[in-house]
Write an enzyme that holds these catalytic residues in place. Structure first.
Site, PDB file in Angstrom:
ATOM      1  N   ARG A 133     106.944  27.146  -7.339  1.00  0.00           N
ATOM      2  CA  ARG A 133     106.774  25.880  -6.606  1.00  0.00           C
ATOM      3  C   ARG A 133     107.490  24.779  -7.377  1.00  0.00           C
ATOM      4  O   ARG A 133     107.230  24.583  -8.571  1.00  0.00           O
ATOM      5  CB  ARG A 133     105.295  25.515  -6.437  1.00  0.00           C
ATOM      6  CG  ARG A 133     105.073  24.415  -5.375  1.00  0.00           C
ATOM      7  CD  ARG A 133     103.625  23.978  -5.297  1.00  0.00           C
ATOM      8  NE  ARG A 133     103.232  23.225  -6.474  1.00  0.00           N
ATOM      9  CZ  ARG A 133     102.088  23.396  -7.144  1.00  0.00           C
ATOM     10  NH1 ARG A 133     101.218  24.308  -6.736  1.00  0.00           N
ATOM     11  NH2 ARG A 133     101.825  22.665  -8.204  1.00  0.00           N
ATOM     12  N   GLU A 151     108.156  18.759 -11.776  1.00  0.00           N
ATOM     13  CA  GLU A 151     108.096  19.965 -12.600  1.00  0.00           C
ATOM     14  C   GLU A 151     108.385  21.177 -11.734  1.00  0.00           C
ATOM     15  O   GLU A 151     108.387  21.098 -10.498  1.00  0.00           O
ATOM     16  CB  GLU A 151     106.727  20.113 -13.276  1.00  0.00           C
ATOM     17  CG  GLU A 151     105.570  20.299 -12.322  1.00  0.00           C
ATOM     18  CD  GLU A 151     104.223  20.418 -13.030  1.00  0.00           C
ATOM     19  OE1 GLU A 151     104.200  20.328 -14.262  1.00  0.00           O
ATOM     20  OE2 GLU A 151     103.213  20.593 -12.345  1.00  0.00           O
ATOM     21  N   ASN A 153     107.025  25.133 -11.309  1.00  0.00           N
ATOM     22  CA  ASN A 153     105.910  26.019 -11.652  1.00  0.00           C
ATOM     23  C   ASN A 153     106.311  27.472 -11.476  1.00  0.00           C
ATOM     24  O   ASN A 153     106.780  27.870 -10.402  1.00  0.00           O
ATOM     25  CB  ASN A 153     104.703  25.713 -10.757  1.00  0.00           C
ATOM     26  CG  ASN A 153     104.278  24.263 -10.842  1.00  0.00           C
ATOM     27  OD1 ASN A 153     103.540  23.867 -11.723  1.00  0.00           O
ATOM     28  ND2 ASN A 153     104.765  23.448  -9.911  1.00  0.00           N
ATOM     29  N   SER A 158      99.551  27.260  -7.054  1.00  0.00           N
ATOM     30  CA  SER A 158      98.387  27.321  -6.154  1.00  0.00           C
ATOM     31  C   SER A 158      98.571  26.475  -4.898  1.00  0.00           C
ATOM     32  O   SER A 158      99.545  25.771  -4.723  1.00  0.00           O
ATOM     33  CB  SER A 158      97.140  26.858  -6.904  1.00  0.00           C
ATOM     34  OG  SER A 158      97.318  25.541  -7.386  1.00  0.00           O
ATOM     35  N   LYS A 332     108.157  23.035 -19.925  1.00  0.00           N
ATOM     36  CA  LYS A 332     108.759  21.718 -19.701  1.00  0.00           C
ATOM     37  C   LYS A 332     110.018  21.557 -20.545  1.00  0.00           C
ATOM     38  O   LYS A 332     110.924  20.796 -20.190  1.00  0.00           O
ATOM     39  CB  LYS A 332     107.750  20.619 -20.024  1.00  0.00           C
ATOM     40  CG  LYS A 332     106.425  20.728 -19.268  1.00  0.00           C
ATOM     41  CD  LYS A 332     106.610  20.717 -17.775  1.00  0.00           C
ATOM     42  CE  LYS A 332     105.280  20.761 -17.035  1.00  0.00           C
ATOM     43  NZ  LYS A 332     104.621  22.069 -17.118  1.00  0.00           N
ATOM     44  N   LYS A 396     104.732  15.074 -21.792  1.00  0.00           N
ATOM     45  CA  LYS A 396     104.174  16.326 -21.303  1.00  0.00           C
ATOM     46  C   LYS A 396     104.252  17.417 -22.360  1.00  0.00           C
ATOM     47  O   LYS A 396     105.293  17.599 -22.995  1.00  0.00           O
ATOM     48  CB  LYS A 396     104.933  16.801 -20.052  1.00  0.00           C
ATOM     49  CG  LYS A 396     104.843  15.864 -18.863  1.00  0.00           C
ATOM     50  CD  LYS A 396     105.553  16.463 -17.662  1.00  0.00           C
ATOM     51  CE  LYS A 396     105.415  15.597 -16.431  1.00  0.00           C
ATOM     52  NZ  LYS A 396     106.037  16.237 -15.240  1.00  0.00           N
ATOM     53  N   GLU A 400     100.791  24.353 -17.778  1.00  0.00           N
ATOM     54  CA  GLU A 400     100.597  24.312 -16.336  1.00  0.00           C
ATOM     55  C   GLU A 400      99.219  23.722 -16.050  1.00  0.00           C
ATOM     56  O   GLU A 400      98.337  23.716 -16.902  1.00  0.00           O
ATOM     57  CB  GLU A 400     100.679  25.724 -15.740  1.00  0.00           C
ATOM     58  CG  GLU A 400     101.997  26.448 -16.007  1.00  0.00           C
ATOM     59  CD  GLU A 400     103.137  25.944 -15.163  1.00  0.00           C
ATOM     60  OE1 GLU A 400     102.889  25.142 -14.238  1.00  0.00           O
ATOM     61  OE2 GLU A 400     104.280  26.328 -15.425  1.00  0.00           O
ATOM     62  N   GLY A 401      99.036  23.242 -14.803  1.00  0.00           N
ATOM     63  CA  GLY A 401      97.738  22.711 -14.418  1.00  0.00           C
ATOM     64  C   GLY A 401      97.629  21.230 -14.719  1.00  0.00           C
ATOM     65  O   GLY A 401      98.370  20.678 -15.528  1.00  0.00           O
ATOM     66  N   ARG A 482     100.439  16.970  -1.947  1.00  0.00           N
ATOM     67  CA  ARG A 482      99.240  16.501  -2.646  1.00  0.00           C
ATOM     68  C   ARG A 482      99.299  14.983  -2.733  1.00  0.00           C
ATOM     69  O   ARG A 482     100.354  14.412  -3.023  1.00  0.00           O
ATOM     70  CB  ARG A 482      99.148  17.091  -4.048  1.00  0.00           C
ATOM     71  CG  ARG A 482      98.831  18.561  -4.080  1.00  0.00           C
ATOM     72  CD  ARG A 482      98.909  19.113  -5.484  1.00  0.00           C
ATOM     73  NE  ARG A 482     100.282  19.026  -6.008  1.00  0.00           N
ATOM     74  CZ  ARG A 482     100.632  19.373  -7.237  1.00  0.00           C
ATOM     75  NH1 ARG A 482      99.711  19.781  -8.092  1.00  0.00           N
ATOM     76  NH2 ARG A 482     101.881  19.282  -7.627  1.00  0.00           N
TER      77      ARG A 482
END
Length: 506
Positions: A133, A151, A153, A158, A332, A396, A400-401, A482
Site C-alpha cells: 500500500r 510512506e 507499506n 491493513s 523509511k 520517523k 510500520e503502524g 483514512r
C-alpha cells in the site's frame, strides 16, 4: 457534485443527524464495517467470549478528493510494485542501509540477522508475494495540487476489507439517505468510484496460491493468515478470507505466538510448512502462502521463540507475504534514499524506464537522512534541532503502524533522548500541506465535526521470482481513504487516530 453547492451539507442537529447516524451504525454492523471494542470501552474482562463488535469509525459523507490526484495515484501503483519487488531482490543495497540504521534499531538488526541465517541454510522458495500500500496526501502549493507519498507499506497493509465496505456504505447512503436531507444531494450528484480492495487483495493471494501448485506430499494446500493475539481489526481480515473461500481455497488463522506449536517442517531439502489443525492435529495442510498480519513491529517478538517462528516461515517452502527482505524494503530509510539526491540515479537503477521513474519521482517529497557524514544529513540535523525550523517536519523511525512518529516541536526533545550516533536510524520528512476539507466523523457513537485531513492509500499486489526477477503478477488493487481531525498528527485507524472514509471525486 456541483461546484457552488456547499459540501458536505450542514445537518439539522436533531432528528436529521440522528437518522443518518443510526443508519450508518446499523448498516455498518450488518455489513461487517466493524471492529472489536477496546477493553477501555467495555471494561476489562467484560467480553470473555469475544462476541462484541462496534462500528469502525467512519465519516458521515465521502470526502472530496481531486480526481487528477486520485487517478495519478492509481495509475502508478504497478510501477511502485515493480520498484519494491526489485529493491527486495537487491540484498547488497538493503544490507548497506540496514547497517546504517541497525546501531540504533535492534529490531531491524534482528530481522537482518534472521535473513543471514536462512541464507546460510539455503532458501528453498524463490517466489515472493507483496500485498503493498502506497500512502499519499494531496499537497497544495498555491493553486496547484499534487500527490506526495507519505510512506510505502510492505507488510500487514491493513484495511483493504473495511475500505471496500466503506465505499459501499457511502454508495448506499448516496442512494437512500443523502437525497432526503434538508439540503439534499441528488442520487447521482457524487462521483463515487468503485473500490475492489478486498477482492483485489484476495486475488493477489490467490495468484500466489495457484503458483505454488499441488502438494508433492499429497496434503491439501492452504493459505495461512498469521495474526496478533486479541486482534481487534479482525473483520477487515475476514473479508479477505471470505473472498478466498468463495474460490474454494482453504484459509486458516493462526496467532503468531502459536506458530511453532501448530506447524512443523517436512525434512530437507523440501522443508514444506505443514499446518496441523489445533482441534484435529492429524489433519495436516501444506501451507502454500503465509500472509503476515503480525510480525511488523518489536511487540510481536516478546521472546526468542518469536524469532524462531519467523525463521520457520522464512526457511520453509511456503510463499511468504512478505519475506524479510521485502519487509526491510519498506524501511523509511529506503524511501529517504530514493528521494534524496542523488535519488534519481538510485531510482533509475531499479526502474530504468525514464517515463516510469519520472512518474514515481514526482510523488516524492523532501526527505533527509540524519547522519553526520553527508551534507544532507548535517543540514537535516540543523533543521531537526532548530526550534523554528523543526515545525516544518516529521521525524520517523523504521516502523510500520501508527503512533511511532515525532512531529514538529517534539523532534528536538526526542533527539535529546537518543545518542547522536544513533540519530541516523531516523529520517526527517518535510510535512505535506493538504487543502482544507470539512466532514463529520462518527466514532464510538459520538460525532466529531470540523476540519479534516485525508490520506489516500493505493493497494497493489505483486508476485515475483526472487532469483530470476520474473514478475508473474502485478496489479493495482483498490484504495483506502483514512481521515483524521486536522489537529491530529498521526493517522492510523487501528492505532485510534483516524477513521474510514471514501472519495468523492472533484
Amino acid at each position: 457534485m456541483t461546484s457552488n453547492a456547499p459540501y458536505p451539507p450542514a445537518l439539522d442537529a436533531g432528528l436529521e443527524t440522528e437518522r443518518l447516524s443510526q443508519t450508518i451504525k446499523d448498516w455498518s454492523i450488518a455489513n461487517g464495517l466493524a471492529v472489536r471494542p477496546p477493553p477501555a470501552l467495555v471494561g476489562q474482562n467484560q467480553d470473555p467470549e469475544g462476541i462484541l463488535a462496534i462500528n469502525a469509525p467512519v465519516t458521515l459523507f465521502p470526502s472530496p478528493f481531486p480526481k487528477s490526484c486520485f487517478e495519478e495515484a492509481k495509475a502508478i501503483q504497478t510501477n511502485y510494485n515493480e520498484l519494491y519487488a526489485r529493491i527486495s531482490q537487491d540484498e547488497e543495497f538493503l544490507g548497506r542501509l540496514v547497517q546504517e540504521v541497525a546501531g540504533g534499531d535492534d529490531f531491524i538488526a534482528k530481522l537482518w540477522e534472521i535473513h543471514l541465517k536462512v541464507k546460510e541454510e539455503g532458501y528453498v522458495q524463490n517466489l515472493s508475494l507483496g500485498l503493498f500500500r502506497s500512502d499519499y496526501m494531496v499537497h497544495q502549493d498555491g493553486d496547484h495540487l499534487q500527490i506526495k507519498q507519505v510512506e510505502f507499506n510492505t507488510i500487514a497493509s491493513s484495511f483493504g476489507g473495511l475500505s471496500a465496505q466503506t465505499s459501499l456504505l457511502h454508495q448506499h447512503l448516496s442512494k437512500t439517505e443523502y437525497p432526503l436531507l434538508t439540503t439534499p444531494i441528488p442520487p447521482n450528484a457524487l462521483n463515487l468510484p468503485p473500490n475492489t480492495s478486498a477482492h483485489s487483495l484476495a486475488a493477489g493471494l490467490r495468484a500466489a496460491y495457484e503458483a505454488y501448485g499441488p502438494s508433492i506430499l499429497n496434503h491439501p494446500t492452504c493459505i495461512l493468515f498469521i495474526v496478533q493475539e486479541g486482534e481487534r481489526n479482525i473483520f477487515d481480515q475476514r473479508h479477505l478470507e471470505y473472498s478466498l473461500q468463495q474460490s474454494s481455497i482453504p484459509v486458516f488463522r493462526l496467532p503468531f505466538s502459536q506458530l511453532l506449536t501448530h506447524t512443523t517442517l517436512s525434512p530437507p531439502p523440501l522443508r514444506q510448512l505443514l499446518y496441523h489443525l489445533p482441534h484435529n492435529p492429524s489433519q495436516i495442510f501444506e501451507v502454500a502462502v503465509t500472509y503476515l498480519r503480525a510480525g511488523y513491529g518489536p511487540n510481536d517478538y516478546p521472546t526468542p521463540t518469536s524469532w524462531l517462528a519467523r525463521r520457520r516461515i522464512e526457511t520453509s517452502n511456503t510463499i511468504p507475504c512478505p519475506t524479510i527482505l521485502t519487509q526491510l524494503a519498506g524501511m523509511k530509510k529506503v524511501q529517504q534514499v530514493l528521494a534524496t539526491p542523488p535519488g534519481p540515479s538510485t531510482l533509475a537503477k531499479f526502474i530504468p524506464d525514464e517515463e516510469k521513474s519520472s512518474a514515481l519521482w514526482r510523488t516524492f517529497t523532501n526527505i533527509y537522512p540524519l547522519d553526520s557524514s553527508s551534507p544532507a544529513g548535517r543540514e537535516a540535523r540543523r533543521l531537526a534541532t532548530d526550534p523554528k525550523e523543526c515545525l516544518k517536519y516529521v521525524m520517523k523511525p523504521q516502523r510500520e503502524g501508527g503512533g511511532n512518529n515525532f512531529y514538529k516541536g517534539a523532534i528536538p526533545e526526542q533527539l535529546k533522548k537518543v545518542p547522536e550516533e544513533h540519530w541516523n536510524s531516523f529520517i526527517l520528512m518535510e510535512l505535506i500541506t493538504p487543502p482544507a476539507v470539512q466532514n463529520t466523523i462518527l466514532r464510538q457513537g459520538k460525532l466529531e465535526q470540523g476540519g479534516v485531513i485525508c490520506e489516500l492509500g493505493v493497494y497493489g499486489t505483486c508476485l515475483w521470482d526472487q532469483k530470476t526477477g520474473q514478475v508473474k503478477h502485478n496489479e493495482e488493487a483498490g484504495y483506502l481513504l483514512r481521515t483524521k481531525g486536522d489537529q491530529s498528527e498521526e493517522g492510523g485507524v487501528a492505532a485510534g487516530f483516524g477513521c474510514m472514509d471514501s472519495v468523492a471525486l472533484v
